[in-house]
Design an enzyme around this catalytic site. Sequence first.
Site, PDB file in Angstrom:
ATOM      1  N   ASP A 155       8.104  -6.642 -10.775  1.00  0.00           N
ATOM      2  CA  ASP A 155       6.845  -7.271 -10.335  1.00  0.00           C
ATOM      3  C   ASP A 155       5.723  -6.900 -11.612  1.00  0.00           C
ATOM      4  OD1 ASP A 155       4.124  -7.211  -9.499  1.00  0.00           O
ATOM      5  OD2 ASP A 155       4.826  -8.037  -7.457  1.00  0.00           O
ATOM      6  N   TRP A 159      11.587  -4.670  -0.726  1.00  0.00           N
ATOM      7  CA  TRP A 159      10.537  -3.707  -1.278  1.00  0.00           C
ATOM      8  C   TRP A 159      10.066  -2.918  -0.133  1.00  0.00           C
ATOM      9  CZ3 TRP A 159       5.177  -4.111   0.272  1.00  0.00           C
ATOM     10  CH2 TRP A 159       4.445  -3.074  -0.332  1.00  0.00           C
ATOM     11  N   HIS A 188       3.502  -3.948 -11.090  1.00  0.00           N
ATOM     12  CA  HIS A 188       3.849  -2.688 -10.612  1.00  0.00           C
ATOM     13  C   HIS A 188       3.990  -1.459 -11.789  1.00  0.00           C
ATOM     14  CE1 HIS A 188       5.072  -4.483  -6.474  1.00  0.00           C
ATOM     15  NE2 HIS A 188       4.021  -4.547  -6.729  1.00  0.00           N
ATOM     16  N   LYS A 245       7.886  -0.123  -7.688  1.00  0.00           N
ATOM     17  CA  LYS A 245       6.497  -0.114  -7.669  1.00  0.00           C
ATOM     18  C   LYS A 245       6.075   1.423  -8.002  1.00  0.00           C
ATOM     19  CE  LYS A 245       2.551  -1.485  -5.251  1.00  0.00           C
ATOM     20  NZ  LYS A 245       1.880  -2.240  -3.955  1.00  0.00           N
ATOM     21  N   HIS A 252       8.647 -11.187  -9.845  1.00  0.00           N
ATOM     22  CA  HIS A 252       7.442 -11.366  -9.220  1.00  0.00           C
ATOM     23  C   HIS A 252       6.594 -11.720 -10.355  1.00  0.00           C
ATOM     24  CE1 HIS A 252       8.129 -10.144  -4.721  1.00  0.00           C
ATOM     25  NE2 HIS A 252       8.582 -11.184  -5.076  1.00  0.00           N
ATOM     26  N   ASP A 302       3.903 -13.938  -6.797  1.00  0.00           N
ATOM     27  CA  ASP A 302       3.452 -13.060  -5.989  1.00  0.00           C
ATOM     28  C   ASP A 302       2.087 -12.698  -6.047  1.00  0.00           C
ATOM     29  OD1 ASP A 302       3.205 -11.102  -3.870  1.00  0.00           O
ATOM     30  OD2 ASP A 302       4.523  -9.809  -5.040  1.00  0.00           O
ATOM     31  N   ASP A 310      -2.821  -8.336  -7.591  1.00  0.00           N
ATOM     32  CA  ASP A 310      -2.335  -9.650  -7.204  1.00  0.00           C
ATOM     33  C   ASP A 310      -3.270 -10.886  -7.181  1.00  0.00           C
ATOM     34  OD1 ASP A 310       0.389  -9.207  -5.834  1.00  0.00           O
ATOM     35  OD2 ASP A 310      -0.743  -7.512  -5.143  1.00  0.00           O
ATOM     36  N   GLU A 339      12.848  -4.241  -5.655  1.00  0.00           N
ATOM     37  CA  GLU A 339      11.535  -4.206  -6.138  1.00  0.00           C
ATOM     38  C   GLU A 339      10.761  -2.769  -6.428  1.00  0.00           C
ATOM     39  OE1 GLU A 339       8.660  -6.692  -4.511  1.00  0.00           O
ATOM     40  OE2 GLU A 339       7.381  -6.503  -6.230  1.00  0.00           O
ATOM     41  N   ASP A 396      -2.770  -3.292  -9.170  1.00  0.00           N
ATOM     42  CA  ASP A 396      -1.865  -4.028  -8.449  1.00  0.00           C
ATOM     43  C   ASP A 396      -2.524  -4.957  -7.726  1.00  0.00           C
ATOM     44  OD1 ASP A 396       0.478  -5.361  -7.910  1.00  0.00           O
ATOM     45  OD2 ASP A 396       0.669  -4.155  -6.233  1.00  0.00           O
TER      46      ASP A 396
HETATM   47  C1  RNT Z   1       3.756  -5.428  -3.079  1.00  0.00           C
HETATM   48  C2  RNT Z   1       5.004  -6.355  -3.654  1.00  0.00           C
HETATM   49  C3  RNT Z   1       5.742  -7.284  -2.635  1.00  0.00           C
HETATM   50  C4  RNT Z   1       4.783  -8.131  -1.878  1.00  0.00           C
HETATM   51  C5  RNT Z   1       5.332  -9.011  -1.128  1.00  0.00           C
HETATM   52  C6  RNT Z   1       4.323  -9.623  -0.100  1.00  0.00           C
HETATM   53  O1  RNT Z   1       3.245  -4.463  -3.800  1.00  0.00           O
HETATM   54  O2  RNT Z   1       4.597  -6.926  -4.751  1.00  0.00           O
HETATM   55  O3  RNT Z   1       6.490  -7.974  -3.452  1.00  0.00           O
HETATM   56  O4  RNT Z   1       3.411  -8.342  -2.649  1.00  0.00           O
HETATM   57  O5  RNT Z   1       6.521  -8.839  -0.708  1.00  0.00           O
HETATM   58 ZN    ZN Z   2       5.857  -8.108  -5.741  1.00  0.00          ZN
END
Ligand code: RNT
Ligand code: ZN
Length: 416
Positions: free
Chosen positions: A256, A182, A259, A225, A283, A323, A293, A223, A291
């Site tokens: 993810d 990523w 994203h 985004k 993820h 994640d 998290d 990955e 986003d």
């Molecule tokens: C960031 C991505 C990525 C990170 C990690 C730390 O938006 O989701 O995967 O969160 O690699």
């Molecule tokens: Zn991620």
Amino acid sequence: MIQERYASARKLYQQAGVDTDRALETLKNIRISMHCWQGDDVRGFDQDGPLSGGIQATGNYPGRARTPRELMADMDMAMRLIPGSHKINLHASYAVFEKGEFADRDALKPKHFQKWVEFAKERGLGIDFNPTFFSHPKAEPFTLSSPDEEIRQFWIRHGQACIRISQYFAEQLGQPCVMNIWIPDGLKDVPADRLGPRARFKDSLDKILGQPYDKTKVYVCLESKVFGIGMESYTVGSSEFCVNYAAQKGILSLMDNGHYHPTEVVSDKIPSMLLFSEKLALHVTRAVRWDSDHVVLLDDETKEIAKEIVRNGAVDRVFLALDYFDASINRISAWVVGMRNMQKALLFALLQPAGRMKQLQEEGNFTELMVLQEEMKLYPMGDVWNYFCEMCNVPVEGAWYAQVKDYEAQILADRK
Ligand code: RNT
Ligand code: ZN
């Protein structure tokens, strides 16, 4: 008590056409990759600078792991409270150097991760890996898509080094290593050129994949985004870029669920991806308005993601990783809650009479389908879950939290 309650739940599920023993057997064998970066707010050990790349861990709850030893101890504590055998997910920035030793990202070697291999071996864990294209002086604002050839080459060498390290993990541990790429590259404002950075990113990925590796041991993922903080207008690694690149080059797509646009859901993407690729990586996270998290909860979308994996018979085709990074609560609790919730979501999916539901859909009997789906929500899954925890020798229900509180008082409180 737990046994009795399980026996009665088992009977109820049986009447609905669901085999709880089989569900637990399946659940026991699902490995989820637990991300090391929840333990230290994504800081890593190879530099002292701030977290960059448009991601952010907010909060200042005491007890953050500051050293490899502390992080390993905290992960151990969490794993003791999570049923089943899992994997750990590392970033390249978590290299463990000897005293006085340092290797920049492009010079990382398997030996810098030997401590992690020892940790994983002793506990029967697998390791997944991530090159770290952020939190580094050369990472602003572009890495693999940089117009500065020297910087781009630096990050290509980093990606190649990480493939070698991933293969080392797989060989040492006898379990495949999922290596996820990523990059944070993007722009705050309207780009003059959207194609150029993507063309350079494509070329950089080609060069990274030029590093020979064993495809049965290392699964390279990409990955995508949609935006990051400070990259609101444009990300180089958009969804279309990543999905097309992965499909063309025979690597995996990693989705993810933080994203995408807010009403877009990963659960609905899973079956489409499964029709076109043998394997897929996820993820699992929780995006609150952006986003952000947040810790994974047992919410509707987590359940829907689990449902698409289970119902499509894809338990062996989807690599599951978590994640998120919440620095506002006890970090060990954050791991335990998220991991256990992912497992609960899978259990919920495994405890549905999927065959009957599918048949009702095909017959166009949407009334009965709705009734059945809603009725199944109140079946005694908690009794099955507690039995599973007991079977796996971990605390049932919320009993694990007392252990985290003890650990906080005895260990975390001393970390100033
Ligand atoms: C960031 C991505 C990525 C990170 C990690 C730390 O938006 O989701 O995967 O969160 O690699
Ligand atoms: Zn991620």
